[in-house]
Design a protein around this motif. Structure first.
Motif, PDB file in Angstrom:
ATOM      1  N   ILE A 242      15.732  44.677  51.649  1.00  0.00           N
ATOM      2  CA  ILE A 242      16.100  43.267  51.511  1.00  0.00           C
ATOM      3  C   ILE A 242      15.690  42.799  50.124  1.00  0.00           C
ATOM      4  O   ILE A 242      14.494  42.740  49.804  1.00  0.00           O
ATOM      5  N   ALA A 243      16.689  42.518  49.307  1.00  0.00           N
ATOM      6  CA  ALA A 243      16.426  41.970  47.974  1.00  0.00           C
ATOM      7  C   ALA A 243      16.401  40.453  48.108  1.00  0.00           C
ATOM      8  O   ALA A 243      17.453  39.809  48.216  1.00  0.00           O
ATOM      9  N   ASN A 244      15.213  39.873  48.121  1.00  0.00           N
ATOM     10  CA  ASN A 244      15.039  38.438  48.328  1.00  0.00           C
ATOM     11  C   ASN A 244      14.975  37.702  46.980  1.00  0.00           C
ATOM     12  O   ASN A 244      14.857  38.307  45.931  1.00  0.00           O
ATOM     13  N   LYS A 245      15.083  36.380  47.064  1.00  0.00           N
ATOM     14  CA  LYS A 245      14.999  35.468  45.918  1.00  0.00           C
ATOM     15  C   LYS A 245      16.225  35.590  45.016  1.00  0.00           C
ATOM     16  O   LYS A 245      16.115  35.565  43.783  1.00  0.00           O
ATOM     17  N   MET A 246      17.400  35.709  45.667  1.00  0.00           N
ATOM     18  CA  MET A 246      18.640  35.767  44.892  1.00  0.00           C
ATOM     19  C   MET A 246      18.971  34.432  44.231  1.00  0.00           C
ATOM     20  O   MET A 246      19.878  34.374  43.394  1.00  0.00           O
ATOM     21  N   ASP A 247      18.263  33.376  44.581  1.00  0.00           N
ATOM     22  CA  ASP A 247      18.492  32.068  43.966  1.00  0.00           C
ATOM     23  C   ASP A 247      17.830  31.947  42.597  1.00  0.00           C
ATOM     24  O   ASP A 247      18.062  30.980  41.872  1.00  0.00           O
TER      25      ASP A 247
ATOM     26  N   ASP B 127      21.074  46.688  41.905  1.00  0.00           N
ATOM     27  CA  ASP B 127      21.190  47.573  43.059  1.00  0.00           C
ATOM     28  C   ASP B 127      20.854  49.009  42.676  1.00  0.00           C
ATOM     29  O   ASP B 127      20.237  49.750  43.457  1.00  0.00           O
ATOM     30  N   ALA B 128      21.257  49.403  41.477  1.00  0.00           N
ATOM     31  CA  ALA B 128      20.991  50.778  41.018  1.00  0.00           C
ATOM     32  C   ALA B 128      19.489  51.034  40.898  1.00  0.00           C
ATOM     33  O   ALA B 128      19.009  52.139  41.187  1.00  0.00           O
ATOM     34  N   ASP B 129      18.736  50.017  40.483  1.00  0.00           N
ATOM     35  CA  ASP B 129      17.276  50.169  40.379  1.00  0.00           C
ATOM     36  C   ASP B 129      16.673  50.510  41.748  1.00  0.00           C
ATOM     37  O   ASP B 129      15.728  51.307  41.838  1.00  0.00           O
ATOM     38  N   ILE B 130      17.227  49.892  42.798  1.00  0.00           N
ATOM     39  CA  ILE B 130      16.717  50.125  44.154  1.00  0.00           C
ATOM     40  C   ILE B 130      17.205  51.469  44.696  1.00  0.00           C
ATOM     41  O   ILE B 130      16.435  52.243  45.260  1.00  0.00           O
ATOM     42  N   LYS B 131      18.498  51.765  44.503  1.00  0.00           N
ATOM     43  CA  LYS B 131      19.098  52.969  45.081  1.00  0.00           C
ATOM     44  C   LYS B 131      18.490  54.263  44.548  1.00  0.00           C
ATOM     45  O   LYS B 131      18.530  55.290  45.233  1.00  0.00           O
ATOM     46  N   GLN B 132      17.939  54.224  43.347  1.00  0.00           N
ATOM     47  CA  GLN B 132      17.349  55.459  42.823  1.00  0.00           C
ATOM     48  C   GLN B 132      16.133  55.899  43.638  1.00  0.00           C
ATOM     49  O   GLN B 132      15.746  57.067  43.607  1.00  0.00           O
TER      50      GLN B 132
ATOM     51  N   VAL C 132      11.035  44.491  51.954  1.00  0.00           N
ATOM     52  CA  VAL C 132      11.395  43.310  51.179  1.00  0.00           C
ATOM     53  C   VAL C 132      10.920  43.491  49.740  1.00  0.00           C
ATOM     54  O   VAL C 132       9.752  43.843  49.501  1.00  0.00           O
ATOM     55  N   VAL C 133      11.828  43.268  48.789  1.00  0.00           N
ATOM     56  CA  VAL C 133      11.470  43.304  47.367  1.00  0.00           C
ATOM     57  C   VAL C 133      11.889  41.986  46.721  1.00  0.00           C
ATOM     58  O   VAL C 133      12.769  41.285  47.224  1.00  0.00           O
ATOM     59  N   ASP C 134      11.256  41.671  45.624  1.00  0.00           N
ATOM     60  CA  ASP C 134      11.531  40.449  44.872  1.00  0.00           C
ATOM     61  C   ASP C 134      12.569  40.784  43.805  1.00  0.00           C
ATOM     62  O   ASP C 134      12.283  41.487  42.834  1.00  0.00           O
ATOM     63  N   SER C 135      13.790  40.277  43.994  1.00  0.00           N
ATOM     64  CA  SER C 135      14.865  40.612  43.050  1.00  0.00           C
ATOM     65  C   SER C 135      14.724  39.899  41.714  1.00  0.00           C
ATOM     66  O   SER C 135      15.451  40.202  40.772  1.00  0.00           O
ATOM     67  N   SER C 136      13.778  38.958  41.623  1.00  0.00           N
ATOM     68  CA  SER C 136      13.580  38.240  40.355  1.00  0.00           C
ATOM     69  C   SER C 136      12.515  38.896  39.485  1.00  0.00           C
ATOM     70  O   SER C 136      12.193  38.390  38.423  1.00  0.00           O
ATOM     71  N   ALA C 137      11.990  40.028  39.928  1.00  0.00           N
ATOM     72  CA  ALA C 137      10.943  40.731  39.170  1.00  0.00           C
ATOM     73  C   ALA C 137      11.216  42.233  39.217  1.00  0.00           C
ATOM     74  O   ALA C 137      11.764  42.739  40.203  1.00  0.00           O
ATOM     75  N   PRO C 138      10.839  42.967  38.153  1.00  0.00           N
ATOM     76  CA  PRO C 138      11.044  44.422  38.155  1.00  0.00           C
ATOM     77  C   PRO C 138      10.204  45.069  39.258  1.00  0.00           C
ATOM     78  O   PRO C 138       9.211  44.513  39.729  1.00  0.00           O
ATOM     79  N   LEU C 139      10.620  46.254  39.694  1.00  0.00           N
ATOM     80  CA  LEU C 139       9.869  47.004  40.691  1.00  0.00           C
ATOM     81  C   LEU C 139       8.542  47.455  40.109  1.00  0.00           C
ATOM     82  O   LEU C 139       8.462  47.828  38.934  1.00  0.00           O
ATOM     83  N   ASN C 140       7.500  47.426  40.940  1.00  0.00           N
ATOM     84  CA  ASN C 140       6.235  48.014  40.509  1.00  0.00           C
ATOM     85  C   ASN C 140       5.992  49.286  41.330  1.00  0.00           C
ATOM     86  O   ASN C 140       6.810  49.680  42.155  1.00  0.00           O
TER      87      ASN C 140
END
Length: 460
Positions: A333-338, A345-350, A307-315
Protein backbone atom coordinates in the motif's frame (compact mmCIF):
# COMPACT_ATOMS: atom_id res chain seq x y z
CA UNK A 1 -23.62 -41.97 25.56
CA UNK A 2 -27.08 -40.38 25.91
CA UNK A 3 -27.81 -38.98 29.36
CA UNK A 4 -31.51 -39.06 30.27
CA UNK A 5 -31.31 -36.44 33.03
CA UNK A 6 -33.42 -33.32 32.72
CA UNK A 7 -31.06 -30.41 32.09
CA UNK A 8 -31.37 -26.64 32.39
CA UNK A 9 -29.24 -23.63 31.46
CA UNK A 10 -29.45 -19.95 30.57
CA UNK A 11 -29.70 -19.76 26.77
CA UNK A 12 -29.09 -15.99 26.48
CA UNK A 13 -25.98 -13.92 27.31
CA UNK A 14 -25.61 -12.90 30.93
CA UNK A 15 -26.03 -9.24 31.75
CA UNK A 16 -28.77 -6.62 31.69
CA UNK A 17 -31.42 -7.05 29.02
CA UNK A 18 -35.13 -6.98 28.34
CA UNK A 19 -35.55 -10.74 28.72
CA UNK A 20 -33.49 -13.83 29.40
CA UNK A 21 -34.34 -17.39 28.42
CA UNK A 22 -33.80 -20.42 30.63
CA UNK A 23 -34.03 -23.63 28.61
CA UNK A 24 -35.04 -26.94 30.20
CA UNK A 25 -34.93 -30.27 28.32
CA UNK A 26 -35.62 -33.88 29.25
CA UNK A 27 -38.35 -36.34 30.08
CA UNK A 28 -39.19 -34.44 33.30
CA UNK A 29 -38.83 -30.91 31.89
CA UNK A 30 -42.52 -30.07 32.09
CA UNK A 31 -42.92 -31.59 35.57
CA UNK A 32 -39.84 -29.73 36.86
CA UNK A 33 -41.05 -26.32 35.68
CA UNK A 34 -44.58 -27.11 36.89
CA UNK A 35 -43.12 -27.25 40.42
CA UNK A 36 -42.10 -23.58 40.29
CA UNK A 37 -44.60 -22.07 37.81
CA UNK A 38 -47.86 -20.46 38.92
CA UNK A 39 -50.31 -19.69 36.13
CA UNK A 40 -53.93 -20.31 35.08
CA UNK A 41 -53.14 -23.88 34.01
CA UNK A 42 -50.69 -26.53 35.04
CA UNK A 43 -48.12 -26.97 32.27
CA UNK A 44 -48.70 -30.74 32.23
CA UNK A 45 -52.23 -30.10 30.91
CA UNK A 46 -51.47 -27.61 28.12
CA UNK A 47 -51.01 -28.28 24.41
CA UNK A 48 -47.58 -28.50 22.84
CA UNK A 49 -45.98 -25.40 21.34
CA UNK A 50 -48.02 -22.95 23.40
CA UNK A 51 -46.89 -20.06 25.59
CA UNK A 52 -48.29 -19.23 29.03
CA UNK A 53 -48.22 -16.21 31.36
CA UNK A 54 -47.51 -16.61 35.06
CA UNK A 55 -44.92 -16.32 37.82
CA UNK A 56 -41.95 -18.33 39.02
CA UNK A 57 -42.21 -18.88 42.76
CA UNK A 58 -39.89 -20.37 45.36
CA UNK A 59 -41.08 -23.87 46.20
CA UNK A 60 -40.36 -23.61 49.94
CA UNK A 61 -41.43 -20.06 50.83
CA UNK A 62 -43.86 -19.39 47.99
CA UNK A 63 -42.11 -16.06 47.29
CA UNK A 64 -42.68 -14.69 43.79
CA UNK A 65 -39.32 -14.52 42.03
CA UNK A 66 -40.32 -13.13 38.63
CA UNK A 67 -43.12 -12.53 36.16
CA UNK A 68 -42.58 -14.83 33.18
CA UNK A 69 -43.82 -16.28 29.91
CA UNK A 70 -43.28 -20.04 29.61
CA UNK A 71 -43.18 -21.94 26.30
CA UNK A 72 -44.00 -25.65 26.34
CA UNK A 73 -42.79 -27.87 23.49
CA UNK A 74 -43.39 -31.60 23.67
CA UNK A 75 -41.25 -34.27 22.05
CA UNK A 76 -40.46 -35.22 19.36
CA UNK A 77 -40.99 -31.88 17.58
CA UNK A 78 -38.32 -29.98 19.50
CA UNK A 79 -34.65 -29.13 19.02
CA UNK A 80 -33.50 -31.98 21.27
CA UNK A 81 -36.42 -34.33 20.41
CA UNK A 82 -37.16 -34.29 24.14
CA UNK A 83 -39.74 -32.28 26.07
CA UNK A 84 -38.46 -28.70 26.16
CA UNK A 85 -39.64 -25.79 28.30
CA UNK A 86 -38.30 -22.26 27.88
CA UNK A 87 -38.81 -19.72 30.63
CA UNK A 88 -38.75 -16.10 29.44
CA UNK A 89 -37.92 -14.03 32.51
CA UNK A 90 -36.57 -10.51 32.95
CA UNK A 91 -32.94 -10.00 32.00
CA UNK A 92 -30.37 -9.18 34.63
CA UNK A 93 -27.94 -11.26 36.64
CA UNK A 94 -30.03 -11.56 39.83
CA UNK A 95 -33.47 -12.45 38.36
CA UNK A 96 -31.94 -15.05 36.04
CA UNK A 97 -29.83 -16.55 38.80
CA UNK A 98 -32.80 -16.88 41.17
CA UNK A 99 -35.08 -18.49 38.55
CA UNK A 100 -32.38 -20.92 37.39
CA UNK A 101 -31.54 -21.94 40.95
CA UNK A 102 -35.21 -22.68 41.64
CA UNK A 103 -35.47 -24.84 38.49
CA UNK A 104 -32.39 -26.78 39.61
CA UNK A 105 -33.86 -27.27 43.09
CA UNK A 106 -36.99 -28.68 41.45
CA UNK A 107 -35.05 -31.55 39.93
CA UNK A 108 -33.10 -30.42 36.86
CA UNK A 109 -29.32 -30.38 36.70
CA UNK A 110 -27.15 -27.70 35.11
CA UNK A 111 -26.44 -28.53 31.47
CA UNK A 112 -22.91 -28.98 30.24
CA UNK A 113 -21.60 -26.75 27.40
CA UNK A 114 -23.32 -27.73 24.15
CA UNK A 115 -25.44 -30.44 25.80
CA UNK A 116 -28.70 -29.36 24.15
CA UNK A 117 -27.14 -29.63 20.68
CA UNK A 118 -25.41 -32.87 21.69
CA UNK A 119 -28.80 -34.35 22.57
CA UNK A 120 -30.19 -33.20 19.21
CA UNK A 121 -27.33 -35.16 17.58
CA UNK A 122 -27.64 -38.27 19.76
CA UNK A 123 -31.42 -38.34 19.30
CA UNK A 124 -30.99 -38.27 15.51
CA UNK A 125 -32.42 -34.84 14.78
CA UNK A 126 -29.17 -33.60 13.21
CA UNK A 127 -25.90 -35.19 12.21
CA UNK A 128 -22.49 -34.16 13.52
CA UNK A 129 -21.63 -31.78 10.68
CA UNK A 130 -24.95 -29.97 11.23
CA UNK A 131 -24.27 -29.76 14.96
CA UNK A 132 -20.84 -28.23 14.36
CA UNK A 133 -22.45 -25.67 12.05
CA UNK A 134 -24.43 -24.33 15.02
CA UNK A 135 -21.28 -22.99 16.64
CA UNK A 136 -20.07 -21.69 13.25
CA UNK A 137 -23.27 -19.66 12.98
CA UNK A 138 -22.87 -18.28 16.50
CA UNK A 139 -19.28 -17.25 15.75
CA UNK A 140 -19.86 -15.96 12.18
CA UNK A 141 -18.19 -12.60 11.51
CA UNK A 142 -19.85 -11.79 8.16
CA UNK A 143 -23.18 -12.33 6.42
CA UNK A 144 -21.59 -14.77 3.98
CA UNK A 145 -20.04 -16.82 6.79
CA UNK A 146 -23.45 -16.93 8.48
CA UNK A 147 -25.10 -18.10 5.23
CA UNK A 148 -22.54 -20.87 4.89
CA UNK A 149 -23.18 -21.99 8.46
CA UNK A 150 -26.96 -22.01 7.87
CA UNK A 151 -26.39 -24.11 4.75
CA UNK A 152 -24.36 -26.60 6.78
CA UNK A 153 -27.07 -26.68 9.45
CA UNK A 154 -29.59 -27.54 6.73
CA UNK A 155 -27.43 -30.50 5.76
CA UNK A 156 -25.75 -29.37 2.52
CA UNK A 157 -22.47 -31.11 3.33
CA UNK A 158 -24.28 -34.18 4.62
CA UNK A 159 -26.21 -34.47 1.35
CA UNK A 160 -22.91 -34.54 -0.53
CA UNK A 161 -21.18 -37.03 1.78
CA UNK A 162 -24.01 -39.54 2.14
CA UNK A 163 -24.19 -40.55 -1.57
CA UNK A 164 -20.41 -41.07 -1.60
CA UNK A 165 -20.66 -43.42 1.38
CA UNK A 166 -23.56 -45.27 -0.25
CA UNK A 167 -21.56 -45.76 -3.45
CA UNK A 168 -18.60 -47.11 -1.46
CA UNK A 169 -20.98 -49.44 0.41
CA UNK A 170 -22.16 -50.82 -2.92
CA UNK A 171 -18.55 -51.48 -3.93
CA UNK A 172 -17.89 -53.23 -0.62
CA UNK A 173 -20.95 -55.41 -1.20
CA UNK A 174 -19.68 -56.37 -4.65
CA UNK A 175 -16.30 -57.29 -3.18
CA UNK A 176 -17.95 -59.39 -0.46
CA UNK A 177 -19.80 -61.35 -3.13
CA UNK A 178 -16.53 -61.87 -4.97
CA UNK A 179 -14.81 -63.12 -1.80
CA UNK A 180 -17.69 -65.36 -0.70
CA UNK A 181 -18.34 -66.86 -4.13
CA UNK A 182 -14.96 -67.11 -5.91
CA UNK A 183 -16.26 -69.87 -8.19
CA UNK A 184 -18.09 -67.26 -10.27
CA UNK A 185 -14.72 -65.74 -11.28
CA UNK A 186 -16.00 -62.16 -11.07
CA UNK A 187 -12.72 -60.68 -9.84
CA UNK A 188 -11.88 -58.87 -13.09
CA UNK A 189 -15.36 -57.34 -13.24
CA UNK A 190 -15.00 -56.21 -9.61
CA UNK A 191 -11.64 -54.54 -10.29
CA UNK A 192 -13.16 -52.63 -13.21
CA UNK A 193 -16.14 -51.62 -11.08
CA UNK A 194 -13.87 -50.34 -8.29
CA UNK A 195 -11.74 -48.32 -10.72
CA UNK A 196 -14.71 -46.73 -12.49
CA UNK A 197 -16.75 -45.87 -9.39
CA UNK A 198 -13.67 -45.05 -7.30
CA UNK A 199 -12.48 -42.44 -9.77
CA UNK A 200 -15.89 -40.75 -9.68
CA UNK A 201 -15.83 -40.68 -5.86
CA UNK A 202 -12.26 -39.37 -5.96
CA UNK A 203 -13.36 -36.50 -8.21
CA UNK A 204 -16.21 -35.57 -5.82
CA UNK A 205 -13.91 -35.53 -2.79
CA UNK A 206 -11.37 -33.49 -4.74
CA UNK A 207 -14.01 -30.88 -5.57
CA UNK A 208 -14.95 -30.59 -1.92
CA UNK A 209 -11.32 -30.15 -0.88
CA UNK A 210 -10.79 -27.41 -3.47
CA UNK A 211 -13.27 -25.29 -1.50
CA UNK A 212 -11.35 -25.85 1.75
CA UNK A 213 -9.11 -22.78 1.68
CA UNK A 214 -12.00 -20.42 0.93
CA UNK A 215 -14.23 -22.18 3.43
CA UNK A 216 -11.65 -22.00 6.19
CA UNK A 217 -11.22 -18.28 5.50
CA UNK A 218 -14.98 -17.68 5.70
CA UNK A 219 -15.10 -19.55 9.00
CA UNK A 220 -11.96 -18.25 10.71
CA UNK A 221 -11.06 -15.08 8.81
CA UNK A 222 -7.75 -14.00 7.33
CA UNK A 223 -5.07 -13.19 9.89
CA UNK A 224 -3.92 -9.84 8.50
CA UNK A 225 -0.93 -7.90 9.76
CA UNK A 226 -0.63 -4.22 8.89
CA UNK A 227 3.12 -3.58 8.89
CA UNK A 228 5.48 -0.76 8.05
CA UNK A 229 7.90 1.63 9.62
CA UNK A 230 6.52 4.30 11.99
CA UNK A 231 4.28 7.08 10.70
CA UNK A 232 3.45 5.63 7.28
CA UNK A 233 -0.30 5.40 8.00
CA UNK A 234 -0.87 1.95 9.48
CA UNK A 235 -3.28 3.12 12.18
CA UNK A 236 -5.08 5.36 9.68
CA UNK A 237 -5.55 2.31 7.47
CA UNK A 238 -7.01 0.32 10.37
CA UNK A 239 -9.41 3.15 11.20
CA UNK A 240 -10.45 3.45 7.54
CA UNK A 241 -11.21 -0.27 7.23
CA UNK A 242 -13.00 -0.47 10.58
CA UNK A 243 -14.74 2.87 9.87
CA UNK A 244 -14.12 4.24 13.34
CA UNK A 245 -11.24 5.82 15.24
CA UNK A 246 -9.99 2.59 16.79
CA UNK A 247 -6.30 3.53 16.83
CA UNK A 248 -4.67 6.80 17.88
CA UNK A 249 -3.30 8.73 14.90
CA UNK A 250 -0.70 11.51 15.26
CA UNK A 251 2.24 12.87 13.29
CA UNK A 252 4.58 11.60 16.01
CA UNK A 253 6.40 8.40 14.98
CA UNK A 254 5.90 5.46 17.36
CA UNK A 255 2.39 6.41 18.55
CA UNK A 256 1.22 2.79 18.34
CA UNK A 257 3.20 0.86 20.93
CA UNK A 258 1.25 -2.40 20.99
CA UNK A 259 -0.74 -4.51 18.58
CA UNK A 260 -4.39 -3.48 18.09
CA UNK A 261 -6.79 -6.15 16.80
CA UNK A 262 -10.14 -5.76 15.03
CA UNK A 263 -12.38 -7.80 12.72
CA UNK A 264 -13.56 -6.16 9.51
CA UNK A 265 -15.80 -7.40 6.71
CA UNK A 266 -14.17 -7.01 3.29
CA UNK A 267 -16.56 -8.08 0.51
CA UNK A 268 -17.98 -10.86 2.65
CA UNK A 269 -14.57 -12.02 3.87
CA UNK A 270 -13.63 -11.51 7.55
CA UNK A 271 -10.21 -9.96 8.04
CA UNK A 272 -8.68 -10.26 11.50
CA UNK A 273 -6.70 -7.03 11.36
CA UNK A 274 -3.66 -6.50 13.53
CA UNK A 275 -2.29 -2.95 13.55
CA UNK A 276 1.31 -3.40 14.63
CA UNK A 277 3.71 -1.02 16.26
CA UNK A 278 6.04 0.54 13.71
CA UNK A 279 8.91 -1.88 13.17
CA UNK A 280 12.20 -0.11 13.87
CA UNK A 281 15.10 -0.14 16.30
CA UNK A 282 14.26 1.90 19.36
CA UNK A 283 15.65 2.59 22.82
CA UNK A 284 12.17 3.14 24.26
CA UNK A 285 11.45 0.09 26.45
CA UNK A 286 7.67 0.16 25.92
CA UNK A 287 7.93 0.70 22.17
CA UNK A 288 10.52 -2.09 21.91
CA UNK A 289 8.06 -4.55 23.49
CA UNK A 290 5.46 -3.43 20.95
CA UNK A 291 7.91 -3.99 18.09
CA UNK A 292 8.63 -7.52 19.36
CA UNK A 293 4.91 -8.28 19.45
CA UNK A 294 4.60 -6.89 15.93
CA UNK A 295 7.31 -9.28 14.72
CA UNK A 296 5.38 -12.21 16.24
CA UNK A 297 2.11 -11.08 14.60
CA UNK A 298 3.94 -10.85 11.30
CA UNK A 299 5.14 -14.46 11.58
CA UNK A 300 1.63 -15.96 11.93
CA UNK A 301 -0.21 -13.68 9.48
CA UNK A 302 -1.99 -15.11 6.41
CA UNK A 303 -1.85 -11.72 4.71
CA UNK A 304 0.63 -8.87 4.99
CA UNK A 305 -0.50 -5.31 4.27
CA UNK A 306 2.84 -3.53 3.84
CA UNK A 307 2.35 0.23 4.08
CA UNK A 308 4.98 2.59 2.66
CA UNK A 309 5.10 6.38 2.49
CA UNK A 310 4.98 7.35 -1.19
CA UNK A 311 6.10 10.89 -0.36
CA UNK A 312 9.50 9.71 0.91
CA UNK A 313 12.23 7.44 -0.53
CA UNK A 314 12.43 3.86 0.73
CA UNK A 315 14.74 3.22 3.65
CA UNK A 316 16.38 -0.06 4.71
CA UNK A 317 13.39 -1.08 6.88
CA UNK A 318 10.93 -0.49 4.02
CA UNK A 319 13.10 -2.62 1.74
CA UNK A 320 13.23 -5.47 4.26
CA UNK A 321 9.45 -5.51 4.76
CA UNK A 322 8.73 -5.29 1.02
CA UNK A 323 11.00 -8.27 0.37
CA UNK A 324 8.80 -10.41 2.67
CA UNK A 325 6.01 -10.32 0.09
CA UNK A 326 8.09 -12.42 -2.32
CA UNK A 327 7.45 -15.53 -0.21
CA UNK A 328 4.23 -14.53 1.62
CA UNK A 329 0.81 -13.38 0.48
CA UNK A 330 0.96 -9.63 0.67
CA UNK A 331 -0.35 -6.37 -0.72
CA UNK A 332 1.78 -3.25 -0.84
CA UNK A 333 0.00 0.00 0.00
CA UNK A 334 1.60 3.21 -1.20
CA UNK A 335 -0.01 5.77 1.12
CA UNK A 336 0.03 9.60 1.09
CA UNK A 337 -0.70 9.96 -2.61
CA UNK A 338 -2.06 13.44 -1.82
CA UNK A 339 1.52 14.68 -1.16
CA UNK A 340 4.33 15.31 -3.68
CA UNK A 341 5.60 11.89 -4.78
CA UNK A 342 9.12 10.61 -4.13
CA UNK A 343 8.47 6.94 -4.87
CA UNK A 344 7.67 5.19 -8.16
CA UNK A 345 6.05 1.81 -8.72
CA UNK A 346 9.36 0.57 -10.13
CA UNK A 347 11.12 1.48 -6.86
CA UNK A 348 8.70 -0.82 -5.01
CA UNK A 349 8.59 -3.65 -7.57
CA UNK A 350 12.34 -4.18 -7.48
CA UNK A 351 11.87 -5.55 -3.95
CA UNK A 352 8.46 -7.24 -4.26
CA UNK A 353 8.58 -8.60 -7.79
CA UNK A 354 5.86 -8.06 -10.39
CA UNK A 355 3.23 -10.40 -8.93
CA UNK A 356 2.66 -8.66 -5.60
CA UNK A 357 -0.41 -6.37 -5.80
CA UNK A 358 0.28 -2.64 -5.38
CA UNK A 359 -2.48 -0.25 -4.29
CA UNK A 360 -2.23 3.55 -4.11
CA UNK A 361 -4.05 5.26 -1.24
CA UNK A 362 -4.62 8.65 0.23
CA UNK A 363 -5.97 7.86 3.65
CA UNK A 364 -6.22 11.53 4.47
CA UNK A 365 -8.65 11.97 1.55
CA UNK A 366 -10.16 8.50 2.05
CA UNK A 367 -9.27 7.51 -1.51
CA UNK A 368 -8.32 4.00 -2.69
CA UNK A 369 -9.96 1.81 -0.01
CA UNK A 370 -12.25 0.18 -2.57
CA UNK A 371 -9.23 -0.77 -4.71
CA UNK A 372 -7.61 -2.33 -1.64
CA UNK A 373 -10.74 -4.39 -0.93
CA UNK A 374 -10.75 -5.61 -4.56
CA UNK A 375 -7.10 -6.60 -4.23
CA UNK A 376 -7.80 -8.65 -1.07
CA UNK A 377 -10.72 -10.47 -2.74
CA UNK A 378 -8.64 -11.15 -5.87
CA UNK A 379 -5.72 -12.52 -3.85
CA UNK A 380 -7.78 -15.09 -1.94
CA UNK A 381 -10.84 -15.71 -4.12
CA UNK A 382 -9.84 -14.76 -7.65
CA UNK A 383 -11.92 -11.61 -7.34
CA UNK A 384 -15.26 -13.19 -6.54
CA UNK A 385 -16.67 -15.72 -4.09
CA UNK A 386 -18.74 -18.60 -5.35
CA UNK A 387 -22.52 -18.36 -5.24
CA UNK A 388 -24.23 -18.25 -1.87
CA UNK A 389 -25.61 -21.77 -2.35
CA UNK A 390 -22.15 -23.29 -2.96
CA UNK A 391 -20.90 -25.82 -0.41
CA UNK A 392 -17.66 -24.79 1.29
CA UNK A 393 -15.79 -27.21 3.51
CA UNK A 394 -14.76 -24.85 6.29
CA UNK A 395 -14.26 -27.05 9.35
CA UNK A 396 -10.65 -28.15 9.95
CA UNK A 397 -11.84 -31.54 11.20
CA UNK A 398 -13.85 -32.11 8.02
CA UNK A 399 -10.93 -31.06 5.82
CA UNK A 400 -8.57 -33.44 7.61
CA UNK A 401 -11.04 -36.34 7.29
CA UNK A 402 -11.61 -35.65 3.58
CA UNK A 403 -7.84 -35.61 2.99
CA UNK A 404 -7.46 -38.92 4.80
CA UNK A 405 -10.41 -40.42 2.91
CA UNK A 406 -8.90 -39.31 -0.40
CA UNK A 407 -5.54 -40.89 0.50
CA UNK A 408 -7.23 -44.15 1.48
CA UNK A 409 -9.32 -44.19 -1.70
CA UNK A 410 -6.24 -43.58 -3.85
CA UNK A 411 -4.56 -46.56 -2.18
CA UNK A 412 -7.60 -48.69 -3.00
CA UNK A 413 -7.51 -47.54 -6.64
CA UNK A 414 -3.80 -48.26 -6.89
CA UNK A 415 -4.32 -51.77 -5.50
CA UNK A 416 -7.21 -52.40 -7.89
CA UNK A 417 -5.18 -51.07 -10.83
CA UNK A 418 -2.41 -53.54 -10.02
CA UNK A 419 -4.99 -56.34 -9.48
CA UNK A 420 -3.70 -57.04 -6.01
CA UNK A 421 -5.73 -59.39 -3.75
CA UNK A 422 -9.28 -58.09 -3.63
CA UNK A 423 -9.41 -58.13 0.19
CA UNK A 424 -6.62 -55.51 0.26
CA UNK A 425 -8.77 -53.25 -1.89
CA UNK A 426 -11.64 -53.90 0.51
CA UNK A 427 -9.62 -52.73 3.54
CA UNK A 428 -8.83 -49.34 1.97
CA UNK A 429 -12.38 -48.84 0.72
CA UNK A 430 -13.84 -49.62 4.14
CA UNK A 431 -11.42 -47.14 5.71
CA UNK A 432 -12.59 -44.49 3.22
CA UNK A 433 -16.22 -45.24 4.12
CA UNK A 434 -15.46 -44.93 7.85
CA UNK A 435 -13.58 -41.63 7.46
CA UNK A 436 -16.45 -40.08 5.52
CA UNK A 437 -18.78 -41.38 8.23
CA UNK A 438 -16.82 -39.47 10.87
CA UNK A 439 -17.77 -36.19 9.16
CA UNK A 440 -21.48 -36.76 9.77
CA UNK A 441 -21.04 -38.74 12.99
CA UNK A 442 -22.01 -42.22 11.84
CA UNK A 443 -18.66 -43.76 12.76
CA UNK A 444 -17.30 -41.26 15.28
CA UNK A 445 -15.86 -42.17 18.69
CA UNK A 446 -17.68 -41.14 21.88
CA UNK A 447 -14.73 -39.18 23.31
CA UNK A 448 -14.51 -37.11 20.12
CA UNK A 449 -18.21 -36.24 20.36
CA UNK A 450 -17.70 -35.10 23.97
CA UNK A 451 -14.70 -32.98 22.96
CA UNK A 452 -16.55 -31.31 20.06
CA UNK A 453 -19.56 -30.32 22.14
CA UNK A 454 -17.41 -29.06 25.02
CA UNK A 455 -16.47 -26.13 22.76
CA UNK A 456 -20.08 -24.88 22.72
CA UNK A 457 -21.45 -22.25 25.06
CA UNK A 458 -23.80 -23.08 27.94
CA UNK A 459 -27.44 -23.17 26.94
CA UNK A 460 -26.81 -24.32 23.36
Amino acid sequence: MLDTDTIAAVATPMGEGGIAIIRVSGAEAIAVVDCVFRGKQRLSTVDSHTIHYGHICATESGETLDEVMVTVMKSPKTFTREDVVEINCHGGVIPVKRVLEEVLRAGARLAEPGEFTKRAFLNGRIDLSQAEAVIDLIRAKTDRAAKQAVGQMEGKLSRMVQPLRQRILELLAAIEVNIDYPEYDAEQVTFELVLTAGEEIQAHIGRLLRTAEQGKILREGIQTAIIGRPNVGKSSLLNALVQENRAIVTDIPGTTRDVIEEYVNVRGVPLHLVDTAGIRKTEDVVERIGVERSERALEVADLLLVVVDSSAPLNAEDERLLTLTRERKGIVIANKMDLPQALSDADIKQYTGETTPLVHLSLRREEGIEELEKAVAALFFGGELAADDAVYVSNVRHIHLLEQALDSLQEALAAAGQEMPIDMVQIDLRRTWELLGEIIGDTVAEDLVDQLFSQFCLGK
